[in-house]
Design an enzyme around this catalytic site. Sequence first.
Site: not given
Length: 227
Positions: A68, A79
Amino acid sequence: MSESIPESWRPALEPALATPEARRLGGWLKAEEAAGKQIYPPRGTRLAALALTSLEDVRCVILGQDPYHGPGQAHGLAFSVQGGVRPPPSLVNIYKELESDLGLARPATGDLSKWAKQGVLLLNNTLTVEAGQAGSHAGRGWDAITDAAVAAVAECDVPTVFILWGSHAKKKAGRIPALGRSEAHLVLSSAHPSPLSAHNGFFGSRPFSKANAFLESHGRGAIDWSL
Protein backbone atom coordinates in the site's frame (compact mmCIF):
# COMPACT_ATOMS: atom_id res chain seq x y z
CA MET A 1 20.45 -4.64 0.50
CA SER A 2 20.05 -3.23 3.99
CA GLU A 3 17.36 -5.72 5.06
CA SER A 4 18.45 -8.80 7.00
CA ILE A 5 17.33 -12.08 5.45
CA PRO A 6 15.67 -14.38 8.03
CA GLU A 7 17.76 -17.49 8.69
CA SER A 8 15.35 -20.07 7.31
CA TRP A 9 15.14 -18.26 3.96
CA ARG A 10 18.85 -17.59 3.41
CA PRO A 11 19.79 -20.76 1.48
CA ALA A 12 16.89 -20.16 -0.92
CA LEU A 13 17.44 -16.43 -1.39
CA GLU A 14 21.22 -16.02 -1.33
CA PRO A 15 21.68 -16.96 -5.03
CA ALA A 16 19.07 -14.36 -6.02
CA LEU A 17 20.64 -11.74 -3.75
CA ALA A 18 24.00 -12.30 -5.42
CA THR A 19 22.68 -11.36 -8.87
CA PRO A 20 23.50 -7.99 -10.49
CA GLU A 21 19.77 -7.24 -10.51
CA ALA A 22 19.52 -7.53 -6.73
CA ARG A 23 22.67 -5.46 -6.19
CA ARG A 24 21.28 -2.74 -8.43
CA LEU A 25 18.06 -2.80 -6.41
CA GLY A 26 19.93 -2.12 -3.17
CA GLY A 27 21.87 0.77 -4.68
CA TRP A 28 18.78 2.23 -6.30
CA LEU A 29 16.79 2.16 -3.05
CA LYS A 30 19.59 3.93 -1.22
CA ALA A 31 19.75 6.59 -3.92
CA GLU A 32 15.98 7.11 -3.83
CA GLU A 33 16.03 7.56 -0.05
CA ALA A 34 19.04 9.88 -0.26
CA ALA A 35 17.08 11.98 -2.75
CA GLY A 36 14.35 12.42 -0.14
CA LYS A 37 11.82 9.98 -1.60
CA GLN A 38 9.38 8.52 0.94
CA ILE A 39 9.41 4.74 0.58
CA TYR A 40 6.97 2.30 2.13
CA PRO A 41 7.14 0.16 4.15
CA PRO A 42 9.95 1.61 6.28
CA ARG A 43 13.34 -0.03 6.59
CA GLY A 44 13.39 -3.01 8.88
CA THR A 45 9.89 -4.16 7.91
CA ARG A 46 10.28 -4.87 4.20
CA LEU A 47 10.91 -8.57 4.76
CA ALA A 48 8.31 -8.96 7.52
CA ALA A 49 6.48 -11.66 5.56
CA LEU A 50 9.60 -13.83 5.64
CA ALA A 51 10.41 -12.94 9.24
CA LEU A 52 6.96 -13.89 10.55
CA THR A 53 6.61 -17.05 8.44
CA SER A 54 9.68 -19.26 8.28
CA LEU A 55 10.14 -21.45 5.21
CA GLU A 56 9.54 -24.69 7.09
CA ASP A 57 6.30 -23.36 8.61
CA VAL A 58 4.60 -22.21 5.39
CA ARG A 59 1.17 -23.83 4.96
CA CYS A 60 -0.45 -21.29 2.64
CA VAL A 61 0.93 -18.64 0.27
CA ILE A 62 -1.13 -15.56 -0.63
CA LEU A 63 0.52 -13.46 -3.32
CA GLY A 64 0.09 -9.70 -3.56
CA GLN A 65 1.39 -7.14 -6.02
CA ASP A 66 3.09 -4.30 -4.15
CA PRO A 67 2.69 -2.53 -0.79
CA TYR A 68 0.00 0.00 0.00
CA HIS A 69 1.32 3.46 -0.85
CA GLY A 70 -0.51 5.55 1.76
CA PRO A 71 1.13 6.81 4.97
CA GLY A 72 1.18 4.36 7.87
CA GLN A 73 -0.40 1.50 5.92
CA ALA A 74 2.23 -0.95 4.68
CA HIS A 75 4.20 -3.02 7.18
CA GLY A 76 5.63 -5.81 5.05
CA LEU A 77 2.67 -8.19 4.72
CA ALA A 78 0.60 -8.40 1.53
CA PHE A 79 -2.95 -7.02 1.90
CA SER A 80 -2.29 -6.15 5.57
CA VAL A 81 -2.15 -2.74 7.24
CA GLN A 82 -0.85 -1.73 10.63
CA GLY A 83 -3.14 -1.89 13.64
CA GLY A 84 -5.36 1.16 13.97
CA VAL A 85 -5.31 1.84 10.21
CA ARG A 86 -8.61 1.55 8.36
CA PRO A 87 -8.68 -1.59 6.13
CA PRO A 88 -8.36 -0.62 2.44
CA PRO A 89 -11.09 -1.65 -0.06
CA SER A 90 -9.38 -4.88 -1.21
CA LEU A 91 -8.99 -6.03 2.38
CA VAL A 92 -12.61 -5.13 3.13
CA ASN A 93 -13.63 -7.44 0.28
CA ILE A 94 -11.37 -10.18 1.62
CA TYR A 95 -13.19 -9.85 4.91
CA LYS A 96 -16.58 -10.01 3.16
CA GLU A 97 -15.56 -13.30 1.54
CA LEU A 98 -14.21 -14.55 4.86
CA GLU A 99 -17.59 -13.84 6.45
CA SER A 100 -19.48 -15.50 3.61
CA ASP A 101 -17.16 -18.51 3.47
CA LEU A 102 -16.62 -19.29 7.15
CA GLY A 103 -19.25 -17.23 8.93
CA LEU A 104 -16.62 -15.17 10.73
CA ALA A 105 -17.47 -11.63 11.74
CA ARG A 106 -15.62 -8.99 9.77
CA PRO A 107 -12.53 -8.02 11.79
CA ALA A 108 -12.05 -4.52 13.10
CA THR A 109 -8.29 -4.71 12.52
CA GLY A 110 -6.48 -4.74 9.20
CA ASP A 111 -3.38 -6.36 10.68
CA LEU A 112 -2.99 -9.91 9.29
CA SER A 113 0.02 -10.81 11.45
CA LYS A 114 -2.02 -13.56 13.14
CA TRP A 115 -2.33 -15.33 9.79
CA ALA A 116 1.39 -14.95 9.10
CA LYS A 117 2.29 -16.48 12.46
CA GLN A 118 0.22 -19.56 11.56
CA GLY A 119 2.12 -20.24 8.36
CA VAL A 120 0.34 -17.97 5.88
CA LEU A 121 3.05 -16.35 3.74
CA LEU A 122 1.62 -12.94 2.78
CA LEU A 123 4.13 -12.04 0.09
CA ASN A 124 4.02 -9.13 -2.33
CA ASN A 125 5.84 -9.45 -5.63
CA THR A 126 7.45 -6.04 -5.14
CA LEU A 127 8.37 -5.23 -1.54
CA THR A 128 8.66 -1.44 -1.67
CA VAL A 129 6.78 1.47 -3.20
CA GLU A 130 7.14 5.25 -3.36
CA ALA A 131 4.56 7.18 -1.34
CA GLY A 132 1.48 7.88 -3.42
CA GLN A 133 2.82 6.05 -6.47
CA ALA A 134 1.29 2.60 -6.85
CA GLY A 135 3.54 0.21 -8.77
CA SER A 136 6.44 2.66 -8.78
CA HIS A 137 9.05 0.06 -7.78
CA ALA A 138 7.87 -2.69 -10.13
CA GLY A 139 10.63 -4.08 -12.32
CA ARG A 140 13.40 -2.75 -10.08
CA GLY A 141 14.68 -6.16 -8.96
CA TRP A 142 12.37 -7.45 -6.27
CA ASP A 143 10.88 -10.03 -8.64
CA ALA A 144 13.97 -12.24 -8.60
CA ILE A 145 14.00 -12.30 -4.79
CA THR A 146 10.30 -12.97 -4.28
CA ASP A 147 10.25 -15.50 -7.13
CA ALA A 148 13.01 -17.37 -5.31
CA ALA A 149 10.97 -17.36 -2.11
CA VAL A 150 7.87 -18.77 -3.83
CA ALA A 151 10.00 -21.33 -5.68
CA ALA A 152 11.52 -22.49 -2.39
CA VAL A 153 8.04 -23.25 -1.06
CA ALA A 154 6.91 -24.90 -4.30
CA GLU A 155 9.99 -27.13 -4.37
CA CYS A 156 9.11 -28.61 -0.99
CA ASP A 157 7.08 -31.80 -1.05
CA VAL A 158 5.06 -30.70 1.98
CA PRO A 159 1.44 -30.06 0.83
CA THR A 160 0.86 -26.33 0.67
CA VAL A 161 -1.94 -24.07 -0.60
CA PHE A 162 -1.17 -21.29 -3.08
CA ILE A 163 -3.89 -18.63 -3.32
CA LEU A 164 -3.67 -16.54 -6.49
CA TRP A 165 -5.91 -13.50 -6.66
CA GLY A 166 -5.85 -11.72 -10.01
CA SER A 167 -3.74 -11.90 -13.15
CA HIS A 168 -0.60 -10.52 -11.52
CA ALA A 169 -0.44 -13.35 -8.97
CA LYS A 170 -1.18 -15.92 -11.68
CA LYS A 171 1.67 -14.58 -13.82
CA LYS A 172 4.04 -14.80 -10.89
CA ALA A 173 3.02 -18.40 -10.22
CA GLY A 174 3.59 -19.12 -13.90
CA ARG A 175 7.26 -18.16 -13.48
CA ILE A 176 7.75 -20.92 -10.90
CA PRO A 177 8.34 -24.20 -12.81
CA ALA A 178 8.21 -26.31 -9.64
CA LEU A 179 4.69 -25.12 -8.91
CA GLY A 180 3.43 -26.32 -12.27
CA ARG A 181 5.11 -29.71 -11.87
CA SER A 182 4.15 -30.46 -8.30
CA GLU A 183 1.16 -32.62 -7.46
CA ALA A 184 1.65 -32.04 -3.73
CA HIS A 185 0.13 -28.56 -3.65
CA LEU A 186 -3.29 -26.99 -4.07
CA VAL A 187 -3.50 -23.89 -6.29
CA LEU A 188 -6.62 -21.73 -5.87
CA SER A 189 -7.12 -18.99 -8.48
CA SER A 190 -9.78 -16.31 -8.73
CA ALA A 191 -10.31 -12.67 -9.57
CA HIS A 192 -8.58 -10.06 -7.42
CA PRO A 193 -10.46 -8.73 -4.35
CA SER A 194 -10.18 -5.17 -5.65
CA PRO A 195 -13.56 -3.42 -5.97
CA LEU A 196 -12.89 -3.30 -9.72
CA SER A 197 -12.85 -7.09 -10.06
CA ALA A 198 -14.19 -8.76 -6.92
CA HIS A 199 -17.61 -9.41 -8.49
CA ASN A 200 -15.95 -11.25 -11.40
CA GLY A 201 -15.20 -14.40 -9.45
CA PHE A 202 -13.59 -13.46 -6.16
CA PHE A 203 -16.83 -13.34 -4.21
CA GLY A 204 -18.06 -16.88 -3.76
CA SER A 205 -14.67 -18.48 -4.45
CA ARG A 206 -14.42 -19.75 -0.84
CA PRO A 207 -10.61 -19.83 -0.61
CA PHE A 208 -10.48 -20.08 3.17
CA SER A 209 -12.63 -23.18 3.59
CA LYS A 210 -10.99 -24.84 0.57
CA ALA A 211 -7.52 -24.16 1.98
CA ASN A 212 -8.45 -25.60 5.36
CA ALA A 213 -10.09 -28.69 3.87
CA PHE A 214 -6.93 -29.43 1.90
CA LEU A 215 -4.58 -28.79 4.82
CA GLU A 216 -6.62 -30.93 7.19
CA SER A 217 -6.84 -33.77 4.67
CA HIS A 218 -3.03 -33.77 4.46
CA GLY A 219 -2.44 -33.65 8.20
CA ARG A 220 -1.28 -30.04 8.34
CA GLY A 221 -4.15 -28.66 10.43
CA ALA A 222 -6.64 -25.89 9.75
CA ILE A 223 -5.70 -22.22 9.84
CA ASP A 224 -7.64 -20.05 12.28
CA TRP A 225 -8.66 -17.25 9.92
CA SER A 226 -10.36 -15.21 12.67
CA LEU A 227 -8.69 -11.96 13.71
